[in-house]
Design an enzyme around this catalytic site. Structure first.
Site, PDB file in Angstrom:
ATOM      1  N   TYR A 245     -17.001  44.348  29.978  1.00  8.75           N
ATOM      2  CA  TYR A 245     -17.682  43.785  28.807  1.00  8.75           C
ATOM      3  C   TYR A 245     -17.146  44.428  27.529  1.00  8.75           C
ATOM      4  CZ  TYR A 245     -21.025  43.196  25.087  1.00  8.75           C
ATOM      5  OH  TYR A 245     -21.574  42.940  23.849  1.00  8.75           O
TER       6      TYR A 245
ATOM      7  N   SER B  98     -19.328  45.134  19.036  1.00  5.51           N
ATOM      8  CA  SER B  98     -20.336  46.054  19.555  1.00  5.51           C
ATOM      9  C   SER B  98     -19.879  47.495  19.356  1.00  5.51           C
ATOM     10  CB  SER B  98     -20.494  45.769  21.050  1.00  5.51           C
ATOM     11  OG  SER B  98     -21.184  46.804  21.685  1.00  5.51           O
TER      12      SER B  98
ATOM     13  N   LYS C 104     -14.739  42.892  24.286  1.00  2.41           N
ATOM     14  CA  LYS C 104     -15.015  42.967  22.842  1.00  2.41           C
ATOM     15  C   LYS C 104     -13.822  43.586  22.108  1.00  2.41           C
ATOM     16  CE  LYS C 104     -18.955  41.089  22.750  1.00  2.41           C
ATOM     17  NZ  LYS C 104     -19.160  39.845  22.033  1.00  2.41           N
TER      18      LYS C 104
END
Ligand code: NAD
Ligand code: WQD
Length: 337
Positions: free
Chosen positions: A149, A124, A153
């Protein structure tokens, strides 16, 4: 050729499965359905004429992974499975690290055991952190994501980059998505958020369908052309095609490769609303609200590397994105039911 698609029942995974089938691949899906519905498989079949092979289960289940690899001759893995709600991750860090980081580790170990060493990973733009330099280019150092989050990643990217140093016979491609929106043009598949949507496009379409009262536009005094935040929105069909391009590239060479998947330009929230109203044919109920914590004013992708090496670039416009999102919402007011 069989491709294992983790999280293949989800939003991006399902659209990618459709494009995989169109290109003659056989997707094999593992998904625990924690954020998707099995019905999506029927929709994939309606669109393509083929129902993907499906294993309902968790990527943390090593026994199941072993079974999948022994029952299928898998060429490559496209790894979408994970939890993705940024705000929720702040309140549930252990769940996020467990699912995303630990789950990825189990998957990579199972791949190694099965001698499957080609992987495409869903990363991302969040890994660029809060750097104010735009556009984001792959040669930039990663930044400091501000929430679990984003850190999950970044950790997975680092794990894969360490792995390639130790075991250079792997082929690893990290795809950094910007803001995926839109839906399959048939209206049969699209994003189906559970509960109150966190993201702009599904919130907007739920206001349009009458499920929510009014869209809150978070912030009006950012240093952008109209004061609202700017993002690089990418149609999910373009994104799916980006995976096909990356899959071919990844099959041809070992090593690790990073690509931004974005359009290369940004649109403000007000521009997205205007595009939506154009398609909707009416005014949308919206109001200004205070800034949302953690939002950056503006970022978009430098999309040149993918264009040069993957021979891929976005084709669909903001108009296509809002048209297809609205078409999906209109045809499926309650999502997949
Ligand atoms: P999604 O939630 O629609 O799809 C993820 C799928 O993975 C779901 O079907 C879910 O049931 C499944 N899943 C979750 N944990 C699992 C587990 N432990 N085992 C098996 N299946 C599991 O999300 P999406 O929007 O399709 O995103 C796909 C990937 O792309 C995610 O990794 C996400 O972090 C990443 N990504 C998404 C966006 C975005 O805005 N949608 C942006 C950048 C990156
Ligand atoms: C877009 C713009 C909001 C909702 C997130 C993740 C990112 C990546 C993609 C996974 C922002 C504004 C939104 C609303 C609004 N996901 N907005 N009202 O935050 O850019 O990116 O999804 O990797 O990591 O953070 O996407 O759709 O939430 O917001 O005004 O109700 O719309 O402020 O400017 P975001 P978004």
């Amino acid at each position: 050729m069989k491709i294992l698609v983790t999280g293949g029942c989800g939003y991006i995974g399902s659209h990618t499965c459709v494009q995989l089938i169109h290109q003659g691949y056989e997707p094999v899906i593992i998904d625990n359905l924690c954020n998707s519905k099995e019905m999506v498989l029927d929709r994939i079949q309606e669109i393509t004429g083929q129902k993907p092979q499906f294993y309902q289960g968790d990527i943390r289940d090593k026994t199941l992974l072993k079974q999948i690899f022994s029952e299928n001759k898998i060429d490559s893995v496209i790894h979408f499975a994970g939890l993705k709600a940024v705000g929720e991750s702040v309140h549930k860090p252990l769940e996020y690290y467990d699912c995303n980081v630990y789950g990825s580790l189990i998957l990579f170990e199972a791949m190694r055991d099965a001698n499957v060493k080609k992987i495409i990973f869903s990363s991302s733009a969040t890994v660029y952190g809060t750097q104010p330099i735009v556009p984001y280019v792959e040669t930039m150092e990663t930044g400091e994501p501000t929430q679990p989050y984003g850190r999950s990643k970044l950790f997975i990217e680092k794990i894969l980059q360490d792995l390639i140093v130790a075991e250079p016979d792997w082929s690893i491609t990290l795809l950094r998505y910007f803001n995926p929106v839109g839906a399959h043009p048939s209206g049969l598949m699209g994003e189906d958020p559970q509960g109150i949507p966190n993201n702009l496009m599904p919130y907007m379409t739920q206001v349009a369908i009458g499920k929510r009262k009014s869209l809150a536009v978070f912030g009006k005094d950012y240093e952008t052309t109209d004061g609202t935040c700017v993002r690089d929105y990418i149609h999910v069909m373009d994104l799916a095609d980006g995976h096909l391009a990356a899959l071919k590239y990844n099959q041809e060479q070992t090593g690790s490769h990073i690509f931004n998947l974005g359009s290369g330009h940004g649109n403000s929230v007000l521009e997205v609303i205007a595009a939506f109203e154009d398609v909707f044919g009416k005014k949308l109920a919206w109001h200004f609200a205070p800034r949302r914590a953690g939002d950056l004013p503006a970022y978009w992708a430098d999309a040149n590397k993918a264009k040069e090496l993957l021979h891929w670039e976005t084709k669909l416009s903001l108009h296509d994105m809002v048209k297809d999102s609205w078409n999906w919402q209109r045809q499926n007011p309650k999502g997949f039911v």
